[in-house]
Scaffold this motif. Structure first.
Motif, PDB file in Angstrom:
ATOM      1  N   LEU A 688       0.752  -1.393   0.046  1.00 57.91           N
ATOM      2  CA  LEU A 688       0.053  -0.032   0.134  1.00 57.91           C
ATOM      3  C   LEU A 688       0.902   1.486   0.077  1.00 57.91           C
ATOM      4  CD1 LEU A 688      -2.553  -0.959   2.701  1.00 57.91           C
ATOM      5  CD2 LEU A 688      -2.630  -1.488   0.197  1.00 57.91           C
ATOM      6  N   GLY A 689       2.029   1.180   0.529  1.00 52.18           N
ATOM      7  CA  GLY A 689       2.930   2.422   0.651  1.00 52.18           C
ATOM      8  C   GLY A 689       2.939   2.864   2.128  1.00 52.18           C
ATOM      9  N   ALA A 690       3.878   3.423   2.454  1.00 48.91           N
ATOM     10  CA  ALA A 690       4.045   3.837   3.863  1.00 48.91           C
ATOM     11  C   ALA A 690       3.248   4.785   4.361  1.00 48.91           C
ATOM     12  CB  ALA A 690       5.674   4.216   4.151  1.00 48.91           C
ATOM     13  N   SER A 691       2.637   6.040   3.454  1.00 52.01           N
ATOM     14  CA  SER A 691       1.819   6.884   3.894  1.00 52.01           C
ATOM     15  C   SER A 691       0.343   6.645   3.800  1.00 52.01           C
ATOM     16  CB  SER A 691       2.514   8.263   2.818  1.00 52.01           C
ATOM     17  OG  SER A 691       1.893   7.809   1.487  1.00 52.01           O
ATOM     18  N   HIS A 692       0.070   5.415   3.274  1.00 53.29           N
ATOM     19  CA  HIS A 692      -1.293   4.948   2.954  1.00 53.29           C
ATOM     20  C   HIS A 692      -1.901   5.045   4.566  1.00 53.29           C
ATOM     21  CE1 HIS A 692      -5.150   2.722   2.067  1.00 53.29           C
ATOM     22  NE2 HIS A 692      -4.683   3.083   1.081  1.00 53.29           N
ATOM     23  N   PRO A 693      -3.237   5.577   4.602  1.00 56.48           N
ATOM     24  CA  PRO A 693      -3.979   5.509   6.077  1.00 56.48           C
ATOM     25  C   PRO A 693      -3.826   4.322   6.678  1.00 56.48           C
ATOM     26  CG  PRO A 693      -5.079   6.820   4.453  1.00 56.48           C
ATOM     27  CD  PRO A 693      -4.107   6.013   3.633  1.00 56.48           C
ATOM     28  N   TRP A 694      -4.433   3.163   5.984  1.00 55.82           N
ATOM     29  CA  TRP A 694      -4.414   1.797   6.503  1.00 55.82           C
ATOM     30  C   TRP A 694      -3.124   1.475   7.151  1.00 55.82           C
ATOM     31  CZ3 TRP A 694      -7.419  -0.555   2.073  1.00 55.82           C
ATOM     32  CH2 TRP A 694      -8.723  -0.062   2.118  1.00 55.82           C
ATOM     33  N   THR A 695      -1.936   1.907   6.402  1.00 59.69           N
ATOM     34  CA  THR A 695      -0.477   1.553   6.768  1.00 59.69           C
ATOM     35  C   THR A 695      -0.009   2.406   8.056  1.00 59.69           C
ATOM     36  OG1 THR A 695       0.409   1.175   4.640  1.00 59.69           O
ATOM     37  CG2 THR A 695       2.065   1.404   6.294  1.00 59.69           C
ATOM     38  N   LEU A 696      -0.732   3.552   8.185  1.00 59.71           N
ATOM     39  CA  LEU A 696      -0.312   4.531   9.125  1.00 59.71           C
ATOM     40  C   LEU A 696      -1.074   3.989  10.379  1.00 59.71           C
ATOM     41  CD1 LEU A 696      -0.382   8.003   7.379  1.00 59.71           C
ATOM     42  CD2 LEU A 696       1.498   6.706   8.308  1.00 59.71           C
ATOM     43  N   ALA A 697      -2.385   3.757  10.258  1.00 59.55           N
ATOM     44  CA  ALA A 697      -3.249   3.136  11.451  1.00 59.55           C
ATOM     45  C   ALA A 697      -2.389   1.617  11.986  1.00 59.55           C
ATOM     46  CB  ALA A 697      -4.454   2.864  10.957  1.00 59.55           C
ATOM     47  N   SER A 698      -1.946   0.883  11.230  1.00 65.92           N
ATOM     48  CA  SER A 698      -1.275  -0.425  11.375  1.00 65.92           C
ATOM     49  C   SER A 698      -0.062  -0.100  12.272  1.00 65.92           C
ATOM     50  CB  SER A 698      -0.973  -1.243  10.392  1.00 65.92           C
ATOM     51  OG  SER A 698      -2.160  -1.669   9.753  1.00 65.92           O
ATOM     52  N   GLN A 699       0.745   1.075  11.802  1.00 69.06           N
ATOM     53  CA  GLN A 699       1.950   1.497  12.760  1.00 69.06           C
ATOM     54  C   GLN A 699       1.845   1.971  13.796  1.00 69.06           C
ATOM     55  OE1 GLN A 699       3.515   4.276   9.915  1.00 69.06           O
ATOM     56  NE2 GLN A 699       4.698   2.513   8.634  1.00 69.06           N
ATOM     57  N   LYS A 700       0.529   2.646  14.162  1.00 76.01           N
ATOM     58  CA  LYS A 700      -0.065   3.242  15.282  1.00 76.01           C
ATOM     59  C   LYS A 700      -0.265   2.052  16.384  1.00 76.01           C
ATOM     60  CE  LYS A 700      -3.080   6.513  17.527  1.00 76.01           C
ATOM     61  NZ  LYS A 700      -4.345   7.337  17.166  1.00 76.01           N
ATOM     62  N   ARG A 701      -1.016   1.152  15.835  1.00 75.76           N
ATOM     63  CA  ARG A 701      -1.442  -0.018  16.500  1.00 75.76           C
ATOM     64  C   ARG A 701      -0.244  -0.541  16.927  1.00 75.76           C
ATOM     65  NH1 ARG A 701      -4.199  -1.890  12.734  1.00 75.76           N
ATOM     66  NH2 ARG A 701      -6.197  -0.811  13.056  1.00 75.76           N
ATOM     67  N   LEU A 702       0.523  -1.061  16.135  1.00 71.00           N
ATOM     68  CA  LEU A 702       1.875  -1.743  16.593  1.00 71.00           C
ATOM     69  C   LEU A 702       2.376  -0.949  17.457  1.00 71.00           C
ATOM     70  CD1 LEU A 702       3.669  -4.028  16.404  1.00 71.00           C
ATOM     71  CD2 LEU A 702       4.988  -2.624  14.414  1.00 71.00           C
ATOM     72  N   GLY A 703       2.677   0.252  17.793  1.00 75.46           N
ATOM     73  CA  GLY A 703       3.108   0.949  18.796  1.00 75.46           C
ATOM     74  C   GLY A 703       2.456   0.787  20.149  1.00 75.46           C
ATOM     75  N   GLN A 704       0.992   0.786  19.894  1.00 71.96           N
ATOM     76  CA  GLN A 704       0.452   0.493  21.201  1.00 71.96           C
ATOM     77  C   GLN A 704       0.593  -0.758  21.787  1.00 71.96           C
ATOM     78  OE1 GLN A 704      -3.362   1.615  19.521  1.00 71.96           O
ATOM     79  NE2 GLN A 704      -3.176   3.735  19.924  1.00 71.96           N
ATOM     80  N   TYR A 705       0.789  -1.720  20.980  1.00 75.61           N
ATOM     81  CA  TYR A 705       1.161  -3.212  21.384  1.00 75.61           C
ATOM     82  C   TYR A 705       2.205  -3.225  22.085  1.00 75.61           C
ATOM     83  CZ  TYR A 705      -2.868  -4.815  18.285  1.00 75.61           C
ATOM     84  OH  TYR A 705      -3.796  -4.838  17.436  1.00 75.61           O
ATOM     85  N   ARG A 706       3.210  -2.589  21.779  1.00 75.76           N
ATOM     86  CA  ARG A 706       4.562  -2.569  22.278  1.00 75.76           C
ATOM     87  C   ARG A 706       4.785  -2.058  23.459  1.00 75.76           C
ATOM     88  NH1 ARG A 706       7.683  -1.301  16.559  1.00 75.76           N
ATOM     89  NH2 ARG A 706       7.986  -3.349  15.987  1.00 75.76           N
ATOM     90  N   ILE A 707       3.807  -0.798  23.469  1.00 80.65           N
ATOM     91  CA  ILE A 707       3.807  -0.091  24.902  1.00 80.65           C
ATOM     92  C   ILE A 707       2.919  -0.921  25.783  1.00 80.65           C
ATOM     93  CG2 ILE A 707       2.591   1.592  26.122  1.00 80.65           C
ATOM     94  CD1 ILE A 707       3.063   3.695  23.472  1.00 80.65           C
ATOM     95  N   SER A 708       1.917  -1.699  25.523  1.00 78.78           N
ATOM     96  CA  SER A 708       1.020  -2.410  26.310  1.00 78.78           C
ATOM     97  C   SER A 708       1.824  -3.524  26.991  1.00 78.78           C
ATOM     98  CB  SER A 708      -0.207  -2.603  25.557  1.00 78.78           C
ATOM     99  OG  SER A 708      -1.008  -1.597  25.289  1.00 78.78           O
ATOM    100  N   ARG A 709       2.695  -4.094  25.864  1.00 80.77           N
ATOM    101  CA  ARG A 709       3.499  -5.226  26.468  1.00 80.77           C
ATOM    102  C   ARG A 709       4.472  -4.964  27.546  1.00 80.77           C
ATOM    103  NH1 ARG A 709       7.340  -8.678  22.438  1.00 80.77           N
ATOM    104  NH2 ARG A 709       7.599 -10.654  23.814  1.00 80.77           N
ATOM    105  N   ARG A 710       5.010  -3.626  27.586  1.00 78.94           N
ATOM    106  CA  ARG A 710       6.217  -3.320  28.495  1.00 78.94           C
ATOM    107  C   ARG A 710       5.444  -2.995  30.054  1.00 78.94           C
ATOM    108  NH1 ARG A 710       8.178  -0.634  24.079  1.00 78.94           N
ATOM    109  NH2 ARG A 710       7.345   1.409  24.565  1.00 78.94           N
ATOM    110  N   GLN A 711       3.962  -2.710  29.717  1.00 80.10           N
ATOM    111  CA  GLN A 711       3.447  -2.133  31.130  1.00 80.10           C
ATOM    112  C   GLN A 711       3.071  -3.576  31.993  1.00 80.10           C
ATOM    113  OE1 GLN A 711      -0.304  -0.357  29.746  1.00 80.10           O
ATOM    114  NE2 GLN A 711       0.982   1.739  29.281  1.00 80.10           N
ATOM    115  N   PRO A 712       3.276  -3.432  33.091  1.00 81.04           N
ATOM    116  CA  PRO A 712       2.874  -4.364  34.050  1.00 81.04           C
ATOM    117  C   PRO A 712       1.507  -4.763  34.249  1.00 81.04           C
ATOM    118  CG  PRO A 712       3.471  -2.513  35.322  1.00 81.04           C
ATOM    119  CD  PRO A 712       3.608  -2.041  33.971  1.00 81.04           C
TER     120      PRO A 712
END
Length: 712
Positions: A688-712
């Motif tokens: 889709l390309g790095a700037s596609h809205p769906w790609t951006l949404a997935s990148q944001k979601r991935l970041g949230q998962y990583r934050i949640s994983r680090r939280q106790p």
């Protein structure tokens, strides 16, 4: 690439090329569904120039331009059709690849489909991955950016020829024409207006001087007459390189009853019973469309075939002229009989005759194809009588309709679908201009509609949009704006816009089409209900669920009343309802989803795309209903089934994998959720390309998962 060919220059700077055969061996890798050109390393010309006369100054300038270390330049070779622009480009291509050592790349730029396929083949040649190409072909990442990114990264200097770019808007609108420090671009075009070519150096080409024109005929047919005889014939041919080349080739290849140049000249004068207007198109000589000069040459060739007992070759060539010059799958020809003019049992022998006379050629590749030069096709059409055109167009439409998949479910598995796009549009152009019966126009329009649906289903949304828009433009010349087929094409335009993420445009278009359907067919008509569903999609994406839901319910209820609850169209509407159903109380919808999945299994089958969509939406519905644990098995099955059915990086497969990662994250299984989310981001970035809205949404979601994983 291996090429056996000799080239040399005489003392006066004229270019001679060997007339011997060229042998080219190439190996290219494409993804399984690739349908573009098999090679861009070979000039896509119907017949290589044997001799290039004059053009000394232009060739000196162009040879200097391809010397080592030179880049960032565009040269536009412009002039009337048949003046030798492609021959010059071909000669330069050989010089650059053989003498200078540049990589040669050749793309047909005559229409958007051919240009897009050719440029993506260039990207593949320069190292683009299958995932990148799939994203560009589906329109979910900028195709031109991908091509030029890889051209800029080329490890060797190159020469790119964009041939037959007679509509410069095609290059401008897609951003296809650019410069690069690594290479030189040559454009051949009839369009001479400087505003189309900012920053380019324009080289104009016209007819040849008398002496040089005579020498072309003498080079090709040295035993047919004197220099003065050749000069007289050259004068009658208007000294146009294409006409000279074809006339000389005709004289050189006669065997049974060879003509002299004087004989040919007498026939041009009409002294042998031939109409000179039919032999040489005077309008083209006057400077309009000089491609029509070819009309007399092909007629002479067809006359020769008729003398050999093959009058049907002319009928077959006229049928081929209803289609485009792009590679034409041979599968279109069986059964293409045209009454007594071309009976089915004579198609094979007629084709052999055309091949023998070099009026068409076989194109090697995974799909066996013919390629007939576009100039030849246009000239053939000009000499096709009005009473022949209706039968020819009806036959061409029938053959296309047979070749195009009737069921959208089969579209993704048919490698010929995208190859038929230029031929469908060419036929539409013919019937839009010809005074054929309305039924023939409707048949051709139905072909375009079937093609657009197939392109959309295969994931090539950008091509679907291009073809649908062009089809609407052409059919509106003969059919009203409120004609059912025109409205259905406009519905497909809206669907393609939606898939490409242009939600506001899709909403606006679908609203207008819905109003037109209600006005023309009534509120309960199936076409009206289809527009309801079409409008619901962009509304939902834009956050207007309250407006989208009534439209979906209206379509579902209406289809149920007319078609029944398990008709495929009704099942589709029911899947939409699952996808858009608002929360948080979804118990009723969950129960409806279970019933829907069961109905899909019984009515459509476990592997049908409708069933897969229903299962995916049901899993998402369970998640939104707060039942993540119950949703997980369905999400896993949906992802696996979509991957098997469509492939790993198909957009819908990536959507199914996204759902699986979301369900896993809601269950606290972050390690696996992150694994799937990373794969989604990687795949969407490529496809889709790095700037596609769906790609951006997935990148944001991935970041949230990583934050949640680090939280106790």
């Amino acid at each position: 690439m291996t090429r056996h060919n000799d080239a040399q220059a005489d003392g006066q700077g004229r270019i001679y090329q060997a007339s011997g055969d060229q042998h080219i061996t190439e190996h290219h890798h494409h993804s399984p569904d690739w349908s573009g050109p098999d090679s861009v390393r070979r000039p896509a010309v119907g017949r290589a120039p044997v001799v290039l006369r004059d053009r000394t100054g232009e060739m000196d300038r162009l040879r200097a331009a391809v010397e080592p270390g030179i880049g960032n330049r565009v040269y536009v070779l412009h002039g009337l059709g048949g003046c030798g622009k492609t021959a010059v480009a071909y000669t330069l291509f050989d010089h650059a690849t053989i003498q200078v050592g540049r990589i040669g790349l050749w793309v047909n730029a005559s229409d958007p489909a051919s240009l897009r396929a050719g440029m993506l083949a260039v990207a593949a040649d320069r190292g683009a991955t299958d995932g990148e190409l799939m994203g560009a072909r589906s329109g979910l990442r900028p195709a031109a950016d991908l091509v030029w990114q890889h051209l800029d990264r080329s490890d060797r200097p190159w020469l790119l020829v964009l041939d037959n770019a007679d509509d410069p808007a095609i290059l401008r609108d897609g951003g296809w024409l650019r410069t690069s420090p690594v290479g030189i671009v040559i454009v051949t075009s009839r369009q001479a207006a400087a505003h189309w070519w900012p920053g380019a150096e324009l080289l104009q080409f016209g007819v040849l001087p008398r002496d040089e024109a005579a020498l072309i005929l003498r080079d090709l047919a040295p035993h047919a007459g004197t220099v003065e005889d050749a000069a007289e014939v050259a004068d009658r041919l208007g000294r146009l390189p294409l006409a000279l080349t074809l006339a000389g080739g005709f004289l050189a290849h006669q065997v049974i009853d060879p003509w002299t140049m004087a004989d040919y000249g007498r026939r041009l004068e009409g002294t042998e019973g031939l109409d000179p207007i039919e032999l040489i198109d005077q309008g083209a000589v006057g400077g309009s469309d000089s491609r029509h000069l070819l009309s007399r040459t092909w007629q002479l060739s067809l006359d020769a075939l008729a003398n050999q007992g093959l009058p049907e070759a002319g009928s077959l060539l006229r049928l081929l002229a209803c289609w485009a010059s792009d590679p034409l799958p041979l599968a279109l020809l069986p059964g293409a009989e045209i009454g007594s003019d071309l009976p089915a049992f004579r198609i094979e022998s007629a084709l052999r005759g055309l091949l023998d006379q070099s009026l068409t050629e076989l194109v090697p590749g995974s799909v066996r194809c013919l390629r007939t030069h576009g100039v030849l096709l246009d000239s053939v059409i000009r000499t096709t009588t009005a009473d022949q055109r209706e039968l020819l167009a009806a036959t061409a439409a029938r053959q296309l309709k047979t070749a195009l998949p009737e069921a959208p479910e089969h579209a993704a598995q048919d490698p010929q679908v995208s190859m038929l796009a230029p031929h469908v549009l060419a036929l539409l152009r013919r019937v839009a201009d010809w005074p054929v019966d309305r039924v023939v126009v409707e048949e051709a329009t139905q072909c375009s509609l079937r093609l657009v649906v197939a392109l959309h289903r295969s994931g090539d949304y950008s091509s679907a949009l291009t073809v649908a828009n062009k089809a609407v433009e052409l059919t509106k010349r003969r059919l009203s704006e409120d004609h059912q087929l025109v409205l259905r094409l406009r519905q497909r335009v809206g669907r393609a816009l939606y898939r490409l993420g242009r939600f506001e445009e899709a909403e606006d278009l679908h609203r207008h089409v819905l109003e037109a359907c209600e006005r023309s067919f009534g509120s309960a008509a199936l076409d009206t209900l289809e527009s309801c569903l079409g409008l619901s999609r962009p509304l939902w994406q834009l956050g207007h669920e309250s407006e989208a839901m009534p439209l979906i319910r209206r379509a579902m209820t209406g289809r149920t009343e007319v078609l029944g609850s398990v008709h495929p169209l009704t099942l589709v509407a029911r899947t939409y309802l699952l996808e858009v159903a608002p929360g948080p109380e979804l118990d009723e919808e969950v129960a409806m989803g279970q019933t829907l999945v069961a109905d899909c299994h019984r009515a459509a089958g476990e592997q049908h795309s409708i069933t897969l969509a229903a299962e995916l939406n049901q899993a998402d519905l369970l998640r939104r209903a707060g039942q993540a644990a119950e949703a997980l098995p369905g999400a896993r099955r949906a992802f696996t089934a979509h991957e098997q059915h469509y492939g790993t990086e198909y957009p819908i497969t990536l959507a199914a994998r996204t759902l699986l990662s979301i369900v896993l994250s809601e269950l606290g299984q972050y390690a696996e959720a992150i694994e799937h989310a990373e794969a989604v981001v990687e795949g969407q970035t490529r496809v889709l390309g790095a700037s596609h809205p769906w790609t951006l949404a997935s990148q944001k979601r991935l970041g949230q998962y990583r934050i949640s994983r680090r939280q106790p």
